[in-house]
Design a protein around this motif. Structure first.
Motif, mmCIF file in Angstrom:
data_model
loop_
_atom_site.group_PDB
_atom_site.id
_atom_site.type_symbol
_atom_site.label_atom_id
_atom_site.label_comp_id
_atom_site.label_asym_id
_atom_site.label_seq_id
_atom_site.Cartn_x
_atom_site.Cartn_y
_atom_site.Cartn_z
ATOM 1 N N HIS A 411 25.665 17.147 10.867
ATOM 2 C CA HIS A 411 24.237 16.945 11.094
ATOM 3 C C HIS A 411 23.814 17.628 12.391
ATOM 4 C CE1 HIS A 411 25.155 13.582 13.926
ATOM 5 N NE2 HIS A 411 26.054 13.213 13.041
ATOM 6 N N GLN A 438 20.298 8.108 9.001
ATOM 7 C CA GLN A 438 19.746 9.109 9.920
ATOM 8 C C GLN A 438 20.686 10.311 10.029
ATOM 9 O OE1 GLN A 438 18.340 7.518 13.593
ATOM 10 N NE2 GLN A 438 17.885 9.504 14.488
ATOM 11 N N PHE A 442 19.414 14.068 8.852
ATOM 12 C CA PHE A 442 18.987 14.836 10.018
ATOM 13 C C PHE A 442 19.779 16.132 10.085
ATOM 14 C CE2 PHE A 442 16.268 12.605 13.355
ATOM 15 C CZ PHE A 442 15.560 11.902 12.397
ATOM 16 N N PRO A 446 14.181 16.645 8.868
ATOM 17 C CA PRO A 446 14.279 15.246 8.443
ATOM 18 C C PRO A 446 14.022 15.170 6.936
ATOM 19 C CG PRO A 446 12.218 15.624 9.658
ATOM 20 C CD PRO A 446 12.967 16.920 9.669
ATOM 21 N N ALA A 462 9.582 11.161 6.929
ATOM 22 C CA ALA A 462 9.754 11.485 8.360
ATOM 23 C C ALA A 462 8.821 10.624 9.207
ATOM 24 C CB ALA A 462 9.472 12.962 8.597
ATOM 25 N N SER A 466 10.224 7.718 12.105
ATOM 26 C CA SER A 466 10.351 8.409 13.393
ATOM 27 C C SER A 466 10.622 7.456 14.570
ATOM 28 C CB SER A 466 9.126 9.277 13.666
ATOM 29 O OG SER A 466 7.941 8.515 13.559
ATOM 30 N N ALA A 469 14.230 6.482 14.410
ATOM 31 C CA ALA A 469 15.044 7.657 14.735
ATOM 32 C C ALA A 469 15.111 7.863 16.240
ATOM 33 C CB ALA A 469 14.449 8.878 14.055
ATOM 34 N N CYS A 475 15.432 12.491 19.714
ATOM 35 C CA CYS A 475 14.994 13.386 18.634
ATOM 36 C C CYS A 475 13.972 14.420 19.089
ATOM 37 C CB CYS A 475 14.357 12.565 17.515
ATOM 38 S SG CYS A 475 15.444 11.336 16.832
ATOM 39 N N PHE A 478 14.648 17.987 17.949
ATOM 40 C CA PHE A 478 14.698 18.015 16.486
ATOM 41 C C PHE A 478 13.289 17.958 15.893
ATOM 42 C CE2 PHE A 478 15.168 15.637 12.449
ATOM 43 C CZ PHE A 478 16.103 16.428 11.795
ATOM 44 N N TYR A 479 12.478 17.028 16.388
ATOM 45 C CA TYR A 479 11.124 16.891 15.857
ATOM 46 C C TYR A 479 10.199 18.003 16.358
ATOM 47 C CZ TYR A 479 11.929 12.229 13.799
ATOM 48 O OH TYR A 479 12.361 11.188 13.030
#
Ligand code: BGC
Length: 868
Positions: A411, A438, A442, A446, A462, A466, A469, A475, A478-479
């Motif tokens: 991941h 997750q 991930f 997502p 997602a 959130s 997460a 995150c 990632f986000y």
């Protein structure tokens, strides 16, 4: 005093990432000191800090959660940065890190190259041998239309897998930068890429094929430094050569077919003699199939854990491996078969009547086939991934040795931040299952699920997950990548948000439109959640455009339908998979009126955009969104509440949404919460909520004075309830409350995943209510928090830790014989307001007596409070 967790734009020592504006953060741990007096940031071009290019000086205002130096880095340059913090005690600490920029806007000398046989076979090797004099540093800048692995002189250049990741390829192609200094040598060198179709050129999302483009291709530039000069020494062009890969077929859903007889020994070395190598061909991606190249946003995708299987002989006589955990990733399998023999595996999430089962994977074949050349070797699929727990072996040797198999959990690489352990083993298992959900979803995007023919960036999933997460992992990066894709996609959809990001669901867009409520609202929820959790205002500023565009989109729909300040048009998934669609129980759509939900989210998105406008000091926007919000709220109440405060949409989710999103006039609040509790009781003390109601149901109950109902729902062991699936042996979170029926059979194969994280969002409630830790929106990044623990009688203890951007918080409580003991850890330069449940008027904290009635404030330190 110690400084740790130095991050550049939320990455650890990033090389070649998009880092604009430059954002530095760190965490201070301290035994004695409680507060920062000053901090200083220095940036240099050398690790000894002789050539300093930025120096903030000692400043009291520098914030460790996000500091933005007024400094623009050059392209392809490594910088070292150092932070020095002086505390209120006079103590100080220093720590350093680095970042290196990528190509930024530099023009590419390399050209996209593909293999001449690409129309028949999308898998190929591409390589170049070149000569080097002395050098001190070397970088490879690469990407692919497809998935690639990079090798230099016979060695993998990175531990990252599934490069370049999954993003909105038609809008932008992410570029990776690798430090290959140690892999190169003076003299002849060979660099090569192994390319396959992956997400780019595939049947993702129910398309027949070629989702983004019909060809695979590679691009690469190698630059080396000698003295002060950097020289381009190799760049993909037609002097590179291509050969066929032993991977004869692969796709994300299909899995992979591998023929060891086609291997090219030492393919990426100077010594390679084997293989039919032919000239690479220039490839110009047709319009609309590949966006411009851009320095990467994606955190690395890497292997995080290794799992060993147990062997099972099933009643049907199958040999099945059980990895004991539903996970996402791939495997390595040792081949011991004779030359010419083919064996294969298939994967599945659960057994049925003890036998292997994979029908819920739908069209995803999720297999791996290996044709042996008679040599003992390890097979692994580089161009795909699988979501599974069980693996069936077909035609494998009779002697199956578990040591020949390994499962690799793959991941995106994110810092784990949150930990919860309670005295209830089943609740702990639920927490772990959500965490596995997750990890499993991930993988760069997502996703809804990792196993069947979806694995897509469904926006609604997602959105609801959130908060959970963010408590579990940091995150932000990632986000940020997901939001970058979303903003690019919004341009295509005129402010609307496709149901999945990256967008590819033409089928769905044509049938159901795009821009569904609660799914598209990820455009406002995620930026705000990211801001509150990270404290990084520049993240919010970058994403503000997505928020504004989404609100504009909704308002346009409203204006097209009479400007009622309600959202009464379009298709909405709404409370997906709720159990209260009594008219059509077979439907995936819940019982809560879709346009009620749409109007709730209209208000929510306007409110969050207004919040952002205030933070960013966008004055005219503040005025605009304040007015719009007031209108939407008024229209909502007029449309959906009787004069006495009865909500006319009669479902649990309707009440939950209105309460959570502050859409209830104060005078109606008590009635609405009582109605909600009654609905739960009338339903046999059970929930009936789906994707939208469930994530906030317990939060609403706890926030509004009914924590015992929240606990009853959490601890319910029968259908529907979270612990039901724990009792049924789940190791992740199911898509449906009844994914597996009491008798053990799968309820449905049409849409039934065992690894869908949406209902795992109960974990956010565990952090916020069981431990009581809540970030304060006006001091983001957990600089200031509220801690409101609410120990239920059924628990003996909880231990919670959360490594926030401001530092490590810990909350624990123990209940014994009517005595409760709390322990709190508040990090350096942070503040917590503590509200204790059923506390006496005063309690002793750190030797002092404090009043409890209106809460009390604690600064950095460790504290114990106990009372009966
Ligand atoms: C996905 C969901 C998604 C939904 C849209 C499903 O097929 O798996 O998680 O959000 O479609 O409602």
């Amino acid at each position: 005093m110690k400084i740790r967790k130095l991050r550049t734009n939320h990455f650890t020592n990033p090389v070649g990432f998009s880092i604009e504006p430059l954002t530095l953060s760190w965490v201070v741990d301290s035994e004695k000191a409680t507060k920062q007096k000053t901090a200083r940031i220095e940036i240099a071009t050398d690790s000894k800090f002789a050539d300093i290019v930025f120096d903030s000086g000692n400043e009291s205002k520098i914030s460790s959660v996000a500091y933005y130096p007024d400094f623009t880095p050059e392209k392809r340059t490594r910088y070292f940065w150092r932070v020095t913090v002086v505390a209120n005690t006079g103590e100080s600490a220093t720590a350093k890190a680095f970042f290196e920029t990528g190509k930024k806007k530099e023009r590419w000398q390399a050209k996209w190259q593909t293999s001449p046989f690409n129309s028949d076979n999308k898998h190929f090797f591409i390589k170049k041998t070149f000569s080097l004099a002395d050098f001190s540093d070397a970088r490879a800048y690469c990407s692919a239309l497809g998935i690639y692995e990079l090798e230099v002189n016979g060695k993998r250049a990175t531990d990252e897998v599934l490069l370049p990741g999954y993003h909105s390829y038609t809008q932008q192609i992410q570029v990776q930068t690798f430090d290959i200094t140690k892999l190169l040598k003076k003299g002849e060198n060979t660099i090569g890429m192994h390319v396959g179709p992956g997400w780019y050129n595939s049947d993702l999302g129910w398309a027949d094929a070629d989702n983004f483009g019909a060809n695979t291709a590679a691009i690469c530039e190698v630059r080396v430094k000698t003295g002060k000069t950097v020289k381009l020494v190799a760049a993909t062009d037609n002097s590179w050569v291509c050969a066929k890969s032993p991977v004869v077929k692969s796709s994300i859903y299909y899995g992979e077919d591998y023929d060891a007889n086609l291997e090219i020994e030492d393919w990426s070395t100077n010594e390679c003699k084997a293989g039919d190598w032919v000239e690479a061909v220039l490839f110009t991606p047709p319009k609309g199939t590949a966006g411009p190249l851009h320095d990467r946003y994606s955190p690395p995708i890497t292997i995080h854990e290794t799992l060993k299987p147990e062997i099972i002989k099933t009643p049907a006589g199958e040999t099945v491996l059980d990895f004991k955990q539903n996970f996402t990733g791939w495997f390595e399998i040792k081949n011991r078969a004779a030359a010419g023999k083919t064996w294969s595996i298939q994967v599945g999430e659960l057994l049925q009547q003890g036998n292997f089962f994979r029908d819920n994977l739908r069209k995803a074949e999720a297999q791996y086939t290996y044709t042996s050349d008679g040599n003992e070797a390890v097979g692994r699929p580089p161009f795909t991934f699988y979501g599974f727990r069980f693996m069936r072996l077909n035609n494998y040797t009779n002697d199956v040795n578990p040591e020949d198999f390994r499962g690799y959990v793959v991941h995106s690489k994110l810092d784990r931040t949150g930990y919860i352990k309670t005295s209830n083993a089943k609740v702990n298992k639920l927490f772990r299952n959500a965490l596995w959900g997750q990890k499993g979803n991930f993988l760069d995007v997502p996703t809804d699920c990792p196993q069947r023919d979806e694995r897509l960036g469904w926006t609604g999933d997602a959105q609801v997950f959130s908060g959970t997460a963010y408590f579990n992992m940091d995150c932000s990066a990632f986000y940020q990548k997901y939001m970058n894709d979303l903003i690019l996609e919004q341009k295509v959809y005129d402010g609307g948000v496709p149901h999945t990001v990256p967008a590819l669901m033409d089928w769905l867009r044509n049938k159901q439109g795009y821009g569904a409520c609660a799914w598209g609202d990820v455009a406002t929820v995620l930026p705000w959640t990211s801001y509150v959790f990270s404290g990084d205002v520049e993240l919010l500023r970058k994403q503000y455009i997505a928020m504004k565009e989404w609100v504009r989109y909704i308002k346009t729909q409203d204006d097209k339908h009479g400007s009622k300040r309600l959202w009464q048009s379009g298709y909405h998934f709404a409370d997906w998979l709720a159990l209260d669609n009594y008219k059509h129980p077979e439907s995936s759509e819940g019982g809560t009126d879709q346009h009620y939900v749409a109007s709730v989210y209209y208000a929510r998105s306007v409110e969050l955009t207004l919040n952002a406008a205030r933070v960013l000091d966008e004055k005219s926007d503040v005025e605009y969104y304040s007015k719009l919000l007031a209108e939407v709220k008024e229209a909502f109440v007029n449309e959906y509440f009787s004069p006495n405060g009865r909500c006319v949409v009669n479902t649990q989710t309707a009440n939950v949404l209105a309460l959570h999103m502050n859409l209830v006039p104060e005078k109606f609040r008590d009635r609405l919460i009582m109605d909600l509790v009654k609905k739960i009781k009338d339903n046999g003390m059970a929930l009936s909520t789906g994707f939208l109601g469930t994530p906030i149901l317990c939060r609403v109950l706890s926030d509004n004075g009914y924590p015992e109902v929240a606990y009853a729902l959490l601890l319910r062991e029968k259908l529907p309830g979270w612990l039901y699936e724990v009792n049924m042996g789940a190791t992740t979170i199911w898509e449906r409350w009844n994914s597996v029926l009491e008798a053990g059979s799968v309820s449905d194969i049409g849409m039934n995943s065992m690894n869908h994280y949406a209902y795992g969002s109960i974990v956010e409630w565990m952090y916020r209510h069981l431990s009581g830790l809540n970030p304060l929106e006006d001091s983001p990044g957990f600089r200031k928090v509220e801690i409101r623990p609410d120990p239920p009688q059924d628990f003996k203890y909880i231990d919670m830790k959360y490594d926030s951007p401001a530092g490590m918080y810990a909350v624990s409580w123990k209940l014994a014989k009517n005595r409760v003991e709390f322990n709190f850890t508040i990090p350096f330069s942070a503040q917590a307001k503590i509200f204790l449940p059923n506390a006496p008027a005063t309690v002793k904290v750190g030797g002092k007596s404090v009043n409890t009635a209106r809460g009390f404030t604690l600064t950095a330190g460790n504290y114990k409070v106990a009372y009966t």
